[in-house]
Scaffold this motif. Structure first.
Motif, PDB file in Angstrom:
ATOM      1  N   GLY A  45     -45.855  15.386  37.395  1.00 18.40           N
ATOM      2  CA  GLY A  45     -45.020  14.199  37.559  1.00 18.40           C
ATOM      3  C   GLY A  45     -44.035  14.087  36.409  1.00 18.40           C
ATOM      4  O   GLY A  45     -44.399  14.306  35.258  1.00 18.40           O
ATOM      5  N   THR A  46     -42.784  13.764  36.737  1.00 12.32           N
ATOM      6  CA  THR A  46     -41.768  13.664  35.675  1.00 12.32           C
ATOM      7  C   THR A  46     -41.356  12.215  35.426  1.00 12.32           C
ATOM      8  O   THR A  46     -40.194  11.917  35.181  1.00 12.32           O
ATOM      9  N   GLY A  47     -42.313  11.298  35.517  1.00 15.27           N
ATOM     10  CA  GLY A  47     -42.046   9.914  35.108  1.00 15.27           C
ATOM     11  C   GLY A  47     -41.876   9.864  33.599  1.00 15.27           C
ATOM     12  O   GLY A  47     -42.134  10.846  32.895  1.00 15.27           O
ATOM     13  N   VAL A  48     -41.444   8.719  33.087  1.00 16.47           N
ATOM     14  CA  VAL A  48     -41.175   8.613  31.647  1.00 16.47           C
ATOM     15  C   VAL A  48     -42.439   8.884  30.828  1.00 16.47           C
ATOM     16  O   VAL A  48     -42.419   9.637  29.855  1.00 16.47           O
ATOM     17  N   THR A  49     -43.572   8.304  31.234  1.00 13.28           N
ATOM     18  CA  THR A  49     -44.820   8.505  30.476  1.00 13.28           C
ATOM     19  C   THR A  49     -45.157   9.982  30.355  1.00 13.28           C
ATOM     20  O   THR A  49     -45.466  10.488  29.265  1.00 13.28           O
ATOM     21  N   GLU A  50     -45.103  10.696  31.471  1.00 11.04           N
ATOM     22  CA  GLU A  50     -45.485  12.114  31.481  1.00 11.04           C
ATOM     23  C   GLU A  50     -44.483  12.940  30.668  1.00 11.04           C
ATOM     24  O   GLU A  50     -44.870  13.883  29.987  1.00 11.04           O
ATOM     25  N   CYS A  51     -43.194  12.587  30.772  1.00  8.64           N
ATOM     26  CA  CYS A  51     -42.187  13.352  30.021  1.00  8.64           C
ATOM     27  C   CYS A  51     -42.346  13.145  28.518  1.00  8.64           C
ATOM     28  O   CYS A  51     -42.191  14.089  27.744  1.00  8.64           O
ATOM     29  N   ASN A  93     -41.428  16.372  43.711  1.00  8.55           N
ATOM     30  CA  ASN A  93     -40.103  15.998  44.220  1.00  8.55           C
ATOM     31  C   ASN A  93     -39.032  16.972  43.754  1.00  8.55           C
ATOM     32  O   ASN A  93     -39.228  17.676  42.765  1.00  8.55           O
ATOM     33  N   ASP A  94     -37.889  16.948  44.446  1.00  9.42           N
ATOM     34  CA  ASP A  94     -36.812  17.845  44.026  1.00  9.42           C
ATOM     35  C   ASP A  94     -35.847  17.140  43.062  1.00  9.42           C
ATOM     36  O   ASP A  94     -34.732  17.584  42.858  1.00  9.42           O
ATOM     37  N   TYR A  95     -36.286  16.023  42.498  1.00  2.00           N
ATOM     38  CA  TYR A  95     -35.477  15.328  41.491  1.00  2.00           C
ATOM     39  C   TYR A  95     -36.384  14.908  40.338  1.00  2.00           C
ATOM     40  O   TYR A  95     -37.602  14.843  40.482  1.00  2.00           O
ATOM     41  N   TYR A  96     -35.752  14.632  39.197  1.00  6.29           N
ATOM     42  CA  TYR A  96     -36.493  14.177  38.022  1.00  6.29           C
ATOM     43  C   TYR A  96     -36.807  12.685  38.105  1.00  6.29           C
ATOM     44  O   TYR A  96     -36.068  11.932  38.716  1.00  6.29           O
ATOM     45  N   GLY A  97     -37.903  12.298  37.475  1.00  2.74           N
ATOM     46  CA  GLY A  97     -38.131  10.867  37.269  1.00  2.74           C
ATOM     47  C   GLY A  97     -39.284  10.267  38.050  1.00  2.74           C
ATOM     48  O   GLY A  97     -39.722   9.169  37.744  1.00  2.74           O
ATOM     49  N   ALA A  98     -39.754  10.966  39.091  1.00  2.46           N
ATOM     50  CA  ALA A  98     -40.845  10.452  39.935  1.00  2.46           C
ATOM     51  C   ALA A  98     -40.535   9.015  40.354  1.00  2.46           C
ATOM     52  O   ALA A  98     -39.445   8.749  40.845  1.00  2.46           O
ATOM     53  N   ASP A  99     -41.464   8.089  40.087  1.00  4.62           N
ATOM     54  CA  ASP A  99     -41.245   6.705  40.509  1.00  4.62           C
ATOM     55  C   ASP A  99     -40.156   6.016  39.710  1.00  4.62           C
ATOM     56  O   ASP A  99     -39.693   4.949  40.082  1.00  4.62           O
ATOM     57  N   CYS A 100     -39.789   6.597  38.560  1.00  2.00           N
ATOM     58  CA  CYS A 100     -38.715   5.946  37.789  1.00  2.00           C
ATOM     59  C   CYS A 100     -37.417   6.734  37.850  1.00  2.00           C
ATOM     60  O   CYS A 100     -36.648   6.743  36.885  1.00  2.00           O
ATOM     61  N   ALA A 101     -37.150   7.366  38.976  1.00  2.96           N
ATOM     62  CA  ALA A 101     -35.867   8.059  39.160  1.00  2.96           C
ATOM     63  C   ALA A 101     -34.740   7.029  39.291  1.00  2.96           C
ATOM     64  O   ALA A 101     -34.985   5.864  39.568  1.00  2.96           O
ATOM     65  N   SER A 102     -33.512   7.500  39.076  1.00  5.52           N
ATOM     66  CA  SER A 102     -32.340   6.659  39.331  1.00  5.52           C
ATOM     67  C   SER A 102     -31.574   7.267  40.509  1.00  5.52           C
ATOM     68  O   SER A 102     -31.358   8.476  40.532  1.00  5.52           O
ATOM     69  N   LEU A 103     -31.158   6.440  41.467  1.00  6.66           N
ATOM     70  CA  LEU A 103     -30.551   6.947  42.700  1.00  6.66           C
ATOM     71  C   LEU A 103     -29.073   6.555  42.817  1.00  6.66           C
ATOM     72  O   LEU A 103     -28.681   5.484  42.358  1.00  6.66           O
ATOM     73  N   GLY A 113     -28.496   5.186  33.218  1.00  3.23           N
ATOM     74  CA  GLY A 113     -29.779   4.859  33.846  1.00  3.23           C
ATOM     75  C   GLY A 113     -30.983   5.568  33.255  1.00  3.23           C
ATOM     76  O   GLY A 113     -30.873   6.549  32.526  1.00  3.23           O
ATOM     77  N   LEU A 114     -32.148   5.042  33.611  1.00  3.82           N
ATOM     78  CA  LEU A 114     -33.402   5.566  33.055  1.00  3.82           C
ATOM     79  C   LEU A 114     -33.688   6.989  33.482  1.00  3.82           C
ATOM     80  O   LEU A 114     -34.408   7.711  32.810  1.00  3.82           O
ATOM     81  N   GLY A 115     -33.119   7.407  34.621  1.00  2.00           N
ATOM     82  CA  GLY A 115     -33.291   8.782  35.087  1.00  2.00           C
ATOM     83  C   GLY A 115     -32.789   9.795  34.059  1.00  2.00           C
ATOM     84  O   GLY A 115     -33.160  10.967  34.094  1.00  2.00           O
ATOM     85  N   GLU A 116     -31.959   9.336  33.118  1.00  2.79           N
ATOM     86  CA  GLU A 116     -31.484  10.215  32.050  1.00  2.79           C
ATOM     87  C   GLU A 116     -32.631  10.652  31.133  1.00  2.79           C
ATOM     88  O   GLU A 116     -32.578  11.726  30.545  1.00  2.79           O
ATOM     89  N   LEU A 117     -33.647   9.804  30.970  1.00  2.00           N
ATOM     90  CA  LEU A 117     -34.729  10.126  30.039  1.00  2.00           C
ATOM     91  C   LEU A 117     -35.451  11.408  30.442  1.00  2.00           C
ATOM     92  O   LEU A 117     -35.523  12.346  29.644  1.00  2.00           O
ATOM     93  N   PRO A 118     -35.989  11.492  31.675  1.00  2.00           N
ATOM     94  CA  PRO A 118     -36.676  12.736  32.058  1.00  2.00           C
ATOM     95  C   PRO A 118     -35.774  13.963  31.953  1.00  2.00           C
ATOM     96  O   PRO A 118     -36.229  15.034  31.525  1.00  2.00           O
ATOM     97  N   GLN A 119     -34.508  13.812  32.313  1.00  4.89           N
ATOM     98  CA  GLN A 119     -33.621  14.986  32.248  1.00  4.89           C
ATOM     99  C   GLN A 119     -33.391  15.435  30.815  1.00  4.89           C
ATOM    100  O   GLN A 119     -33.327  16.630  30.531  1.00  4.89           O
ATOM    101  N   ALA A 120     -33.304  14.457  29.913  1.00  9.60           N
ATOM    102  CA  ALA A 120     -33.152  14.801  28.503  1.00  9.60           C
ATOM    103  C   ALA A 120     -34.410  15.521  28.007  1.00  9.60           C
ATOM    104  O   ALA A 120     -34.334  16.504  27.272  1.00  9.60           O
ATOM    105  N   PHE A 121     -35.567  15.047  28.438  1.00  5.11           N
ATOM    106  CA  PHE A 121     -36.821  15.694  28.041  1.00  5.11           C
ATOM    107  C   PHE A 121     -36.905  17.120  28.575  1.00  5.11           C
ATOM    108  O   PHE A 121     -37.436  18.004  27.913  1.00  5.11           O
ATOM    109  N   ALA A 122     -36.400  17.326  29.784  1.00  3.95           N
ATOM    110  CA  ALA A 122     -36.444  18.673  30.354  1.00  3.95           C
ATOM    111  C   ALA A 122     -35.588  19.625  29.521  1.00  3.95           C
ATOM    112  O   ALA A 122     -35.977  20.766  29.254  1.00  3.95           O
ATOM    113  N   ARG A 123     -34.427  19.145  29.087  1.00  4.81           N
ATOM    114  CA  ARG A 123     -33.556  19.988  28.249  1.00  4.81           C
ATOM    115  C   ARG A 123     -34.226  20.299  26.921  1.00  4.81           C
ATOM    116  O   ARG A 123     -34.196  21.423  26.429  1.00  4.81           O
ATOM    117  N   LEU A 124     -34.873  19.272  26.364  1.00  8.91           N
ATOM    118  CA  LEU A 124     -35.567  19.459  25.093  1.00  8.91           C
ATOM    119  C   LEU A 124     -36.702  20.466  25.234  1.00  8.91           C
ATOM    120  O   LEU A 124     -36.901  21.343  24.393  1.00  8.91           O
TER     121      LEU A 124
END
Ligand SMILES: *[C@@H]1O[C@H](CO)[C@@H](O)[C@H](O)[C@H]1NC(C)=O
Length: 453
Positions: free
Chosen positions: A11-17, A36-46, A229-240
């Motif tokens: 899961g790529t929610g904020v907690t897990e990331c 899912n095929d997008y980052y963020g799980a339940d906290c994705a931004s659409l 948006g918050l969806g930026e957090l998981p994506q930033a973590f993925a880059r890191l």
């Protein structure tokens, strides 16, 4: 995928990331998977199209509210405390280099049928419309007491003890009214219910100081929020994560959590025909609902403790009575509307690059107490003025049944109804300590996140 990992994160929610990054920083080799095929799980931004696909399948979004690329609407909206633990975790892991933040412009509370700004200093308390003249004086004395408190200087204690006296005693000492206790306890200390009143005052003191020091940092409110948006957090973590040699895999079904039949210890995660192995797994509760082990002696791992109802509301104006701010947190304390749980309103807009100009997105949420959840949000809706589109969801709040130390299966908690991250941070600390066998110590750094005025 025949490599062995130290940890698999599901899961790529904020907690897990955040946990994934903290483990990477500790030198752990991490594989991070999301079904899912997008980052963020339940906290994705659409974007608009995704929002309509999710909530109004088969319908087109209105043509007059902007383009897809203008939108990044959070499924779960939350703000960070400028000086809070999540901010420190982002700085500690260096993920802040991929993110830019914006101040949230206001912090408001509902009292006696009205919306008012939350005062953060004794000066603001004196000017506040939240209190009558005499109550203002009492509140001023209370805030001065907190600001001046020094552990090693009894002269600042006024005969009170933060560690031995409960919060009720402190409030009583200053003679504060119930409604004042409500806004201090719920809109500043961010308590979810009133049991804090019976506990030693230290905890509430710390939380109020966090609020006021965060407020002092950028001036408008104690909260900050990532641009786009918050969806930026998981994506930033993925880059890191890539820098630390971690691997992110999206769109990967998780079919089974494989455990050792004898010991019940975690072995790996099966996706289709292949199984990846690791020493431990961390994941959000949705990946563990089916339990583990053989069909005849299946072990349950999570339970539902509550449900949360959330409404994403699109407005064509800022929330009334919030000084035309472009973004706001508004808390409706439980007692003010005869409930057991607070109602939270989090509003963001084009100032945070999450929607088109002249649109405001307000999320209203609370813990469900009845069989008609949407009706429970009414006190929130009534403060918003005309709502031109509303998307309502009801989601379970789940938690692990065990701490995970026996099985090496560490499960996070679902995100709650609050419009801030303070509860999530407690969970990050808890999971980190359980799986690493030591407490999380964050590096002290001077620089904070990059925050726009
Ligand atoms: C708070 O502490 C006082 C004693 O200092 C005690 O009498 C009172 O019952 C406590 N109140 C609550 C609500 O626990």
């Amino acid at each position: 995928m025949d490599e062995k990992y130290d940890a698999i994160i599901l899961g790529t929610g904020v907690t897990e990331c955040v946990l994934s990054a903290l483990l990477s920083v500790e030198g752990k080799k991490v594989l991070h998977i999301d079904r899912n095929d997008y980052y963020g799980a339940d906290c994705a931004s659409l974007n608009l199209t995704q929002l309509w696909q999710k909530f109004r399948p088969g319908q087109e979004p209105p043509k007059d509210i902007g383009r897809d690329r203008d939108y990044a609407v959070d499924l779960i909206a939350k703000f960070m405390m400028a000086n809070g633990e999540l901010t420190k975790m982002l700085v500690h892991t260096d993920v802040t280099r991929y993110l830019e933040f914006k101040q949230i412009a206001g912090s408001y509370v509902f009292r006696d049928g009205r919306v008012a700004k939350v005062p953060a200093t004794e000066m603001e308390a004196v000017r506040s419309s939240l209190m009558g003249l005499f109550e203002k004086r009492r509140a001023k004395k209370f805030f001065e007491f907190l600001q001046n408190w020094k552990d090693d200087d009894p002269a600042t204690h006024q005969g009170l003890s933060l560690d031995n006296d409960n919060m009720t005693k402190i409030f009583d000492y200053f003679g504060l009214e119930p409604g004042t206790r409500d806004f201090i306890g719920h809109a500043m200390a961010l308590h979810l219910e009133d049991s804090y009143m019976q506990r030693p005052a230290r905890e509430t003191y710390d939380r109020i100081i966090l609020y006021t020091s965060s407020m002092a940092r950028y001036g408008k409110s104690p909260y900050i929020y990532p641009l786009y948006g918050l969806g930026e957090l998981p994506q930033a973590f993925a880059r890191l994560s890539a820098i630390y040699g971690g691997t992110y895999m999206l769109d990967k079904p998780v079919d089974e959590i494989v455990v050792d039949e004898e010991t019940g210890k975690f072995k790996g995660v099966r996706s289709g025909e292949e199984t990846v192995y690791a020493d431990l797994v961390i994941g959000d509760p949705s990946y563990f609902r089916q339990g583990v082990g053989a069909a005849d002696k299946r072990k349950q791992l999570v339970r539902e403790t509550a449900k949360v109802v959330r409404a994403i509301c699109l407005l064509k104006h800022p929330i009334p009575n919030t000084d035309n701010t472009d973004s706001t947190q508004l808390i409706i304390p439980q007692n003010q509307v005869n409930r057991k749980h607070d109602i939270y309103v989090a509003e963001v807009s084009s100032a945070q690059n999450i929607c088109a100009k002249d649109i405001y997105v307000a999320q209203v949420s609370t813990i469900v107490e009845s069989s008609t959840p949407e009706l429970e949000l009414r006190p929130g809706f009534e403060l918003l003025g005309p709502i031109f589109e509303k998307f309502v969801t009801v989601a379970p709040v789940e938690e692990p049944l065990e701490d995970g130390k026996e099985s090496n299966i560490y499960i996070t908690r679902s995100l709650d109804a609050t419009s801030h991250f303070e509860t999530l941070v407690d969970d990050v600390h808890s999971v980190f300590e359980r799986c690493m066998g030591k407490g999380l110590v964050l590096k002290k750094r001077e620089e904070g996140a990059q925050v726009q005025e």
